[in-house]
Scaffold this active site. Structure first.
Site, PDB file in Angstrom:
ATOM      1  N   ASN A 155      -7.750  -2.307   4.336  1.00  0.00           N
ATOM      2  CA  ASN A 155      -7.851  -0.934   3.798  1.00  0.00           C
ATOM      3  C   ASN A 155      -9.135  -0.684   2.997  1.00  0.00           C
ATOM      4  O   ASN A 155      -9.560   0.468   2.880  1.00  0.00           O
ATOM      5  CB  ASN A 155      -6.595  -0.559   3.010  1.00  0.00           C
ATOM      6  CG  ASN A 155      -6.377  -1.402   1.796  1.00  0.00           C
ATOM      7  OD1 ASN A 155      -6.911  -2.504   1.694  1.00  0.00           O
ATOM      8  ND2 ASN A 155      -5.592  -0.904   0.863  1.00  0.00           N
ATOM      9  N   GLU A 254      -3.344 -10.406  -5.064  1.00  0.00           N
ATOM     10  CA  GLU A 254      -3.399  -8.945  -5.253  1.00  0.00           C
ATOM     11  C   GLU A 254      -2.515  -8.352  -4.167  1.00  0.00           C
ATOM     12  O   GLU A 254      -2.904  -8.313  -3.000  1.00  0.00           O
ATOM     13  CB  GLU A 254      -4.841  -8.441  -5.108  1.00  0.00           C
ATOM     14  CG  GLU A 254      -5.792  -8.939  -6.185  1.00  0.00           C
ATOM     15  CD  GLU A 254      -5.541  -8.309  -7.541  1.00  0.00           C
ATOM     16  OE1 GLU A 254      -4.844  -7.271  -7.612  1.00  0.00           O
ATOM     17  OE2 GLU A 254      -6.033  -8.852  -8.540  1.00  0.00           O
ATOM     18  N   CYS A 288      -3.681   0.380  -2.225  1.00  0.00           N
ATOM     19  CA  CYS A 288      -2.592  -0.252  -2.972  1.00  0.00           C
ATOM     20  C   CYS A 288      -2.328   0.506  -4.265  1.00  0.00           C
ATOM     21  O   CYS A 288      -1.231   0.455  -4.809  1.00  0.00           O
ATOM     22  CB  CYS A 288      -2.958  -1.699  -3.271  1.00  0.00           C
ATOM     23  SG  CYS A 288      -4.567  -1.845  -4.039  1.00  0.00           S
TER      24      CYS A 288
HETATM   25  P1  NAD Z   1      -1.374  -7.998   5.227  1.00  0.00           P
HETATM   26  O1  NAD Z   1      -0.628  -8.781   4.207  1.00  0.00           O
HETATM   27  O2  NAD Z   1      -0.697  -7.730   6.518  1.00  0.00           O
HETATM   28  O3  NAD Z   1      -2.751  -8.714   5.604  1.00  0.00           O
HETATM   29  C1  NAD Z   1      -3.685  -9.111   4.617  1.00  0.00           C
HETATM   30  C2  NAD Z   1      -4.510 -10.273   5.167  1.00  0.00           C
HETATM   31  O4  NAD Z   1      -3.651 -11.382   5.408  1.00  0.00           O
HETATM   32  C3  NAD Z   1      -5.198  -9.968   6.492  1.00  0.00           C
HETATM   33  O5  NAD Z   1      -6.420 -10.656   6.527  1.00  0.00           O
HETATM   34  C4  NAD Z   1      -4.238 -10.562   7.501  1.00  0.00           C
HETATM   35  O6  NAD Z   1      -4.868 -10.895   8.722  1.00  0.00           O
HETATM   36  C5  NAD Z   1      -3.768 -11.800   6.764  1.00  0.00           C
HETATM   37  N1  NAD Z   1      -2.466 -12.320   7.181  1.00  0.00           N
HETATM   38  C6  NAD Z   1      -1.456 -11.664   7.784  1.00  0.00           C
HETATM   39  N2  NAD Z   1      -0.415 -12.497   7.991  1.00  0.00           N
HETATM   40  C7  NAD Z   1      -0.788 -13.697   7.507  1.00  0.00           C
HETATM   41  C8  NAD Z   1      -0.145 -14.971   7.422  1.00  0.00           C
HETATM   42  N3  NAD Z   1       1.094 -15.173   7.862  1.00  0.00           N
HETATM   43  N4  NAD Z   1      -0.818 -15.990   6.853  1.00  0.00           N
HETATM   44  C9  NAD Z   1      -2.059 -15.802   6.380  1.00  0.00           C
HETATM   45  N5  NAD Z   1      -2.712 -14.637   6.432  1.00  0.00           N
HETATM   46  C10 NAD Z   1      -2.087 -13.591   6.987  1.00  0.00           C
HETATM   47  O7  NAD Z   1      -1.822  -6.662   4.488  1.00  0.00           O
HETATM   48  P2  NAD Z   1      -2.646  -5.440   5.097  1.00  0.00           P
HETATM   49  O8  NAD Z   1      -1.739  -4.660   5.976  1.00  0.00           O
HETATM   50  O9  NAD Z   1      -3.936  -5.913   5.639  1.00  0.00           O
HETATM   51  O10 NAD Z   1      -2.970  -4.611   3.775  1.00  0.00           O
HETATM   52  C11 NAD Z   1      -2.081  -3.703   3.225  1.00  0.00           C
HETATM   53  C12 NAD Z   1      -1.353  -4.295   2.038  1.00  0.00           C
HETATM   54  O11 NAD Z   1      -2.304  -4.832   1.133  1.00  0.00           O
HETATM   55  C13 NAD Z   1      -0.583  -3.247   1.247  1.00  0.00           C
HETATM   56  O12 NAD Z   1       0.664  -3.766   0.853  1.00  0.00           O
HETATM   57  C14 NAD Z   1      -1.471  -3.015   0.024  1.00  0.00           C
HETATM   58  O13 NAD Z   1      -0.784  -2.545  -1.102  1.00  0.00           O
HETATM   59  C15 NAD Z   1      -2.034  -4.368  -0.185  1.00  0.00           C
HETATM   60  N6  NAD Z   1      -3.283  -4.286  -0.949  1.00  0.00           N
HETATM   61  C16 NAD Z   1      -3.272  -4.743  -2.232  1.00  0.00           C
HETATM   62  C17 NAD Z   1      -4.421  -4.638  -2.997  1.00  0.00           C
HETATM   63  C18 NAD Z   1      -4.442  -5.127  -4.416  1.00  0.00           C
HETATM   64  O14 NAD Z   1      -5.535  -5.273  -4.950  1.00  0.00           O
HETATM   65  N7  NAD Z   1      -3.314  -5.386  -5.041  1.00  0.00           N
HETATM   66  C19 NAD Z   1      -5.590  -4.094  -2.450  1.00  0.00           C
HETATM   67  C20 NAD Z   1      -5.558  -3.646  -1.123  1.00  0.00           C
HETATM   68  C21 NAD Z   1      -4.389  -3.762  -0.379  1.00  0.00           C
END
Ligand code: NAD
Length: 482
Positions: A155, A254, A288
């Protein structure tokens, strides 16, 4: 370096070299119309191990590089990001879909992490004291954690990477990074700028991959990796925490949010609408920190809904390249999730009071929508919407409002809009969230500690705290003859 064009890096970056990934290629598509942005090298677990080899080999040299030199690399990268701001913004919009104005703002925000941590890198902090019993001195110092694995979401393809890379490098760590497979191009472009800025081989290694789980597991089980810094969903964060427990890894998480946006009866409604538009619609609601649920005092709810609704109806939705305010969502699944939550809320008695128009046909669009008469315990309030929908819940009793606000496992951001600062702070102090926007709709600032309470995460990014996530504390007990 292989590339589709001069400006697009599309390979695995290991030990200072661009090379093809072991699993062939995968496609990055523009969510505005499904067109191909680029084919990308698909990294394997073997590529992941090669990345750790390079990071481990580079660690002693980077950790002992004078802080001023580390700082100057970061500062040069900041300047190069600003030089290439338009190209980077266009790349973010192409692979993520967000409006160009949002993408430009992201580049500026992302670049600031390099400037901020360039400044922090040279502020080494320690302590020297006399042991209470006498006879010894206590010297406290800090050293880099070691090789750090960084995993980022789609995102904010630029900022989520720089918010980790800059403090890691400032601290003297070397890194292996996996960007989101939906949006790897921006990270690769930033790393190319770091190379231009003088990045030594092996200090940053990037492995784009469709095989997220196995690749990251390779890192978490490699004894040379000492840290995992993850940004993404709470669900994946929990999986990584469980895996990290096996080696008692240093973790920064995060995770997801569910931000409440509280408006009191004495609020300036123009200010409330301005803040609500930013908090809700930046990046199409896919942040987020996005305001997820609006708690509006009943006395002003009609007036607020009228003004907020009018602003929402004015939003233009369409491809970033055409200059619209709001782009598409990231995927067809995202559209299905958001529309499922809205349909359920409507079936439970909520009403769509205002809505913008969104393009039909190709592209993953969902129209910005204002929902009123929303039940406080409905699914759209309890879940992270991650889309351009604003559900309104009304309140009259402050204690009951605070109970609803805190009735969640999430605790990342919150917003409080009130006519009186004391009242706003009184309410803010009672909200269990790591960040509260008081009379404003934006909390992110590289100089402030970004992060969540409860299941929204562990640790902080940005500020001095962001550097400390990549440092170990060490103390020397020094014999001191009386
Ligand atoms: P996601 O958890 O699906 O993916 C995040 C990352 O993890 C990606 O690089 C993905 O390829 C990887 N990933 C996915 N499955 C994995 C696994 N089993 N093992 C290791 N890595 C894996 O999240 P998303 O859809 O990319 O992002 C959206 C989410 O991120 C929302 O919940 C949002 O709130 C959160 N977010 C949090 C912050 C923060 O700073 N707190 C900032 C941005 C987004």
């Amino acid at each position: 370096m292989t590339s589709n064009s001069d400006s697009v890096c599309r390979d695995v970056f290991v030990g200072g070299d661009w090379r093809a990934g072991g699993a062939g290629e995968f496609e990055v598509l523009n969510p505005a119309d499904g067109s191909l942005v680029s084919a990308i090298s698909d990294g394997t677990e073997a590529d992941g191990t090669a990345a750790v080899d390079a990071a481990a080999a580079a660690l002693p040299g980077w950790a002992s590089t004078p802080p001023r030199e580390r700082s100057e690399l970061l500062r040069r990268t900041f300047e190069l990001m600003l030089r290439d701001r338009e190209e980077l913004a266009a790349l973010i919009s192409a692979e993520n879909g967000k409006a160009l104005a949002d993408a430009r703002a992201e580049v500026a925000y992302a670049a600031e992490f390099f400037r901020w941590f360039a400044e922090e890198a040279v502020r080494s902090a320690g302590d020297y004291g006399v042991a209470p019993a006498g006879g010894s001195r206590t010297i406290v110092t800090h050293k880099p954690v070691g090789v750090a694995a960084l995993v980022t979401p789609w995102n904010f393809p630029a900022a989520m990477a720089t918010r980790k890379l800059a403090p890691a490098l400032a601290a003297g760590c070397t890194t292996v990074l996996k960007p989101a497979s939906l949006t790897p191009l921006t990270t690769l472009a930033i790393v190319r700028l770091m190379v231009e800025a003088g990045l030594p081989a092996g200090v940053v290694n990037v492995v784009p991959s469709k095989r997220s789980g196995p690749l990251v597991s390779t890192w978490l089980t490699d004894p040379r990796v000492r840290k995992i810094s993850f940004t993404g969903s709470t669900e994946v964060g929990q999986t990584l925490l469980r895996e990290a427990a096996g080696r008692v890894l240093n973790t920064s998480m995060e995770l997801g949010g569910n931000a409440p946006f509280v408006i009191t009866e004495d609020a300036d409604l123009d200010l409330a609408v301005e803040a609500a538009m930013v908090a809700k619609f930046r990046g199409g609601g896919q942040a987020c920190t996005a305001a997820n649920r609006f708690y509006v005092h009943a006395d002003i709810a009609d007036a607020f809904v009228e003004r907020f609704g009018a602003a929402i109806e004015k939003l233009s939705v369409g491809p970033a390249a055409e200059g619209h305010d709001i782009g598409p969502l990231i995927s067809a699944d995202a559209v299905a999730d958001v529309s499922g939550l809205v349909d359920k809320a409507v079936a439970d008695g909520a009403r769509i009071s205002h809505r913008a128009t969104a393009p039909s046909g190709t592209g993953f669009y969902y129209p910005p929508t204002l929902l009123v008469d929303v039940k406080p315990d409905s699914a759209i309030v309890a879940n992270e919407i991650f889309g351009p929908v604003a559900p309104i819940v009304t309140w009259t009793d402050e204690a009951e409002m605070l109970r609803m606000v805190n009735d969640t496992e999430m605790g990342l951001a919150a917003y409080v809009i009130s006519g009186e600062l004391g009242r706003a702070l009184h309410i803010s102090e009672r909200i269990d969230a790591g960040m509260v926007g008081v009379n404003r709709g934006l909390v992110s600032d590289p100089s402030a500690p970004f992060g969540g309470m409860k299941q929204s995460g562990l640790g902080r990014e940005g500020a001095r705290a962001g550097l400390e996530e990549f440092l170990e504390t060490q103390y020397f007990a020094v014999h001191w003859p009386a």
